[in-house]
Design a protein around this motif. Structure first.
Motif, mmCIF file in Angstrom:
data_model
loop_
_atom_site.group_PDB
_atom_site.id
_atom_site.type_symbol
_atom_site.label_atom_id
_atom_site.label_comp_id
_atom_site.label_asym_id
_atom_site.label_seq_id
_atom_site.Cartn_x
_atom_site.Cartn_y
_atom_site.Cartn_z
ATOM 1 N N SER A 313 0.822 -1.211 0.000
ATOM 2 C CA SER A 313 0.000 0.000 0.000
ATOM 3 C C SER A 313 0.856 1.261 0.000
ATOM 4 O O SER A 313 0.331 2.366 -0.112
ATOM 5 C CB SER A 313 -0.938 0.000 1.207
ATOM 6 N N ASP A 324 -7.210 -1.026 3.144
ATOM 7 C CA ASP A 324 -8.355 -0.690 2.293
ATOM 8 C C ASP A 324 -7.940 0.003 1.000
ATOM 9 O O ASP A 324 -8.795 0.309 0.157
ATOM 10 C CB ASP A 324 -9.328 0.219 3.056
ATOM 11 N N LYS A 325 -6.671 0.268 0.807
ATOM 12 C CA LYS A 325 -6.209 1.021 -0.349
ATOM 13 C C LYS A 325 -6.250 0.155 -1.610
ATOM 14 O O LYS A 325 -5.761 -0.977 -1.610
ATOM 15 C CB LYS A 325 -4.795 1.539 -0.115
ATOM 16 N N ALA A 326 -6.814 0.709 -2.658
ATOM 17 C CA ALA A 326 -6.925 -0.004 -3.934
ATOM 18 C C ALA A 326 -6.097 0.694 -5.004
ATOM 19 O O ALA A 326 -5.793 1.896 -4.915
ATOM 20 C CB ALA A 326 -8.385 -0.081 -4.369
ATOM 21 N N PRO A 328 -5.381 1.553 -9.329
ATOM 22 C CA PRO A 328 -6.199 2.134 -10.408
ATOM 23 C C PRO A 328 -7.240 1.166 -10.965
ATOM 24 O O PRO A 328 -8.283 1.595 -11.478
ATOM 25 C CB PRO A 328 -5.162 2.492 -11.474
ATOM 26 N N ASP A 329 -6.950 -0.141 -10.855
ATOM 27 C CA ASP A 329 -7.898 -1.137 -11.366
ATOM 28 C C ASP A 329 -8.996 -1.468 -10.359
ATOM 29 O O ASP A 329 -9.863 -2.310 -10.616
ATOM 30 C CB ASP A 329 -7.160 -2.416 -11.762
ATOM 31 N N GLY A 330 -8.973 -0.819 -9.213
ATOM 32 C CA GLY A 330 -9.982 -1.057 -8.193
ATOM 33 C C GLY A 330 -9.692 -2.229 -7.284
ATOM 34 O O GLY A 330 -10.436 -2.465 -6.327
ATOM 35 N N LYS A 331 -8.598 -2.958 -7.546
ATOM 36 C CA LYS A 331 -8.247 -4.115 -6.714
ATOM 37 C C LYS A 331 -7.406 -3.673 -5.523
ATOM 38 O O LYS A 331 -6.622 -2.719 -5.621
ATOM 39 C CB LYS A 331 -7.479 -5.147 -7.542
#
Length: 431
Positions: A313, A324-326, A328-331
């Motif tokens: 992260s 909880d950090k995602a 650019p692809d939302g994963k």
């Protein structure tokens, strides 16, 4: 899975005071060895002149001494040592409480001498029955730590004083346990920054057991040697990962609560005040499979960067994980099955333990793969609130589990440290 323990006050005060006679002899021996080289080049005159020089101090590694007496036993908060031996004993047939007390008295006496850099037999001159293996060495951060298994209390007639924390560990799906290399009546952990010093202590402990106790199993391990890196840093395991970043630290307000058994509890277990519980696991790493993964894939399994241990992260090794950090692809940047995520206190109701392991390598297994991995040792005030909940969570979906095999296990109650004039376990065996 493993960790670097933080410094203890005992070890930080180790170099203070005058050199013991043992240390002077050791440094004189080093000077003599130099003289032999000079003698070969410059004749007897050069040799004699060298022998007359005052001995110099031992190196930092050799001179470091950990105190035997204290509130807690040594080897728990002592910084990771370069080499170690774990050994379990079973009391011999017919041996009971009286014999166990005599053994603990002998073991404590020899541990105190060896940790001070003195001969095992306490003799001022000559090795006597001491093996002589470490005659020219300093203490080298030697620690000897003693623990009792659940069966010890049955063998000594002290079942009413066996603490609840020694209830058997539950089975885990990753277990492939060898009963012959698990548990035991008595457990001894030996650590030092010099291999010969550690081996010397191992032989002394075995010799003092005499006919009272027999070896059940022994395992040998190692860590990086102090000073091998440009600056002190968290250890790496045999998978190449920086391992132990999240260890509790003595500066944490709840450190003692997590690691050491408090006093003022049930009077039957007051002998354990200031002590701890050690969970010992021999964890084989399936290195051939692991090393086939790309570095990027390895990092996603762990949840941290391989180069510096920083969480995926972002930040540095000591940056708190942002679970909880995602990207650019939302994963999630730290995958939901990453080892660091699943084992974190945040995901285990605050459960934590002080991990203080050794790596091991015992050659090649019959299937042609390395018999190597981790001698996992973790310390906690209550294994049912430390090791067990975390291992249960890992057992249900840790991405690292396919690359590990738990082959042996042990659980031991480790009494508090011995006061001056006292031996380890005296408050249990003589109460």
């Amino acid at each position: 899975m493993s960790g670097t323990s933080t410094h203890s006050k005992d070890s930080e005060n180790s170099a203070a005071g005058a050199l013991t006679r043992r240390r002077l002899l050791g440094t004189a021996g080093a000077a003599g060895a130099t003289g032999l080289v000079l003698g070969a080049a410059g004749g007897a005159t050069g040799y004699a002149a060298t022998r007359e020089e005052a001995p110099t101090a031992l190196s930092t590694v050799g001179a470091t001494e950990v105190m035997f007496h204290g509130k807690h036993q040594p080897g728990i908060t002592t910084p990771l040592q370069a080499c170690g031996h774990l050994i379990a004993f079973d009391l011999a047939p017919g041996a009971g409480r009286k014999q166990a007390a005599a053994l603990m008295r002998r073991w404590s006496a020899v541990a105190q001498r060896l940790m001070a850099g003195e001969p095992a037999d306490g003799a001022a001159d000559g090795p006597g029955h001491d093996t002589g293996v470490a005659l020219d060495a300093g203490p080298s951060s030697l620690t000897v730590t003693f623990g009792f298994g659940a069966t010890f209390f049955e063998r000594t007639g002290l079942t009413k004083r066996r603490p609840p924390g020694l209830d058997p560990l539950p089975p885990f799906s990753s277990d492939h346990l060898d009963a012959g290399r698990s548990n035991g009546d008595l457990w001894v952990q030996i650590g030092a920054d010099d291999s010969l010093v550690a081996f010397h202590a191992l032989r002394a402990v075995q010799n003092e057991a005499a006919s009272t106790a027999t070896v059940r199993w022994q395992m040998n391990g190692f860590n990086r040697t102090p000073g091998a890196t440009a600056k002190p840093m968290t250890a790496r395991n045999l998978m190449g990962q920086i391992d132990g970043t999240g260890n509790p630290k003595p500066t944490d307000g709840d450190f003692d609560k997590r690691v050491f058994v408090p006093g003022g509890q049930d009077a039957a277990y007051d002998w354990l005040a200031g002590g701890s519980y050690a969970v010992v696991r021999r964890i084989r790493m399936l290195l051939d499979d692991w090393e086939k993964l790309s570095v990027e894939r390895q990092e996603r399994v762990i949840g941290r960067r391989k180069a510096d241990g920083a969480p995926l992260s972002g930040g540095t090794e000591t940056t708190e994980m942002d679970l909880d950090k995602a990207g650019p692809d939302g994963k999630l940047l730290i995958p939901d099955n990453a080892h660091a995520r699943i084992s974190s206190p945040e995901r285990n109701s605050g459960a934590a333990m002080l991990r203080r392991p050794f790596s091991y390598h015992d050659g090649i297994a019959p299937d042609g793969t390395p018999d190597a991995g981790l001698l996992f040792i973790c310390w906690q005030a209550d294994p049912l609130r430390g090791f067990v909940p975390v291992q249960r969570k890992l057992d249900r979906g840790d991405a690292l589990s396919p690359f590990l095999r738990h082959e042996a296990s042990g659980l031991f109650a480790v009494p508090g440290g011995a006061s001056a004039g006292e031996y380890v376990g005296q408050r249990l065996l003589e109460s």
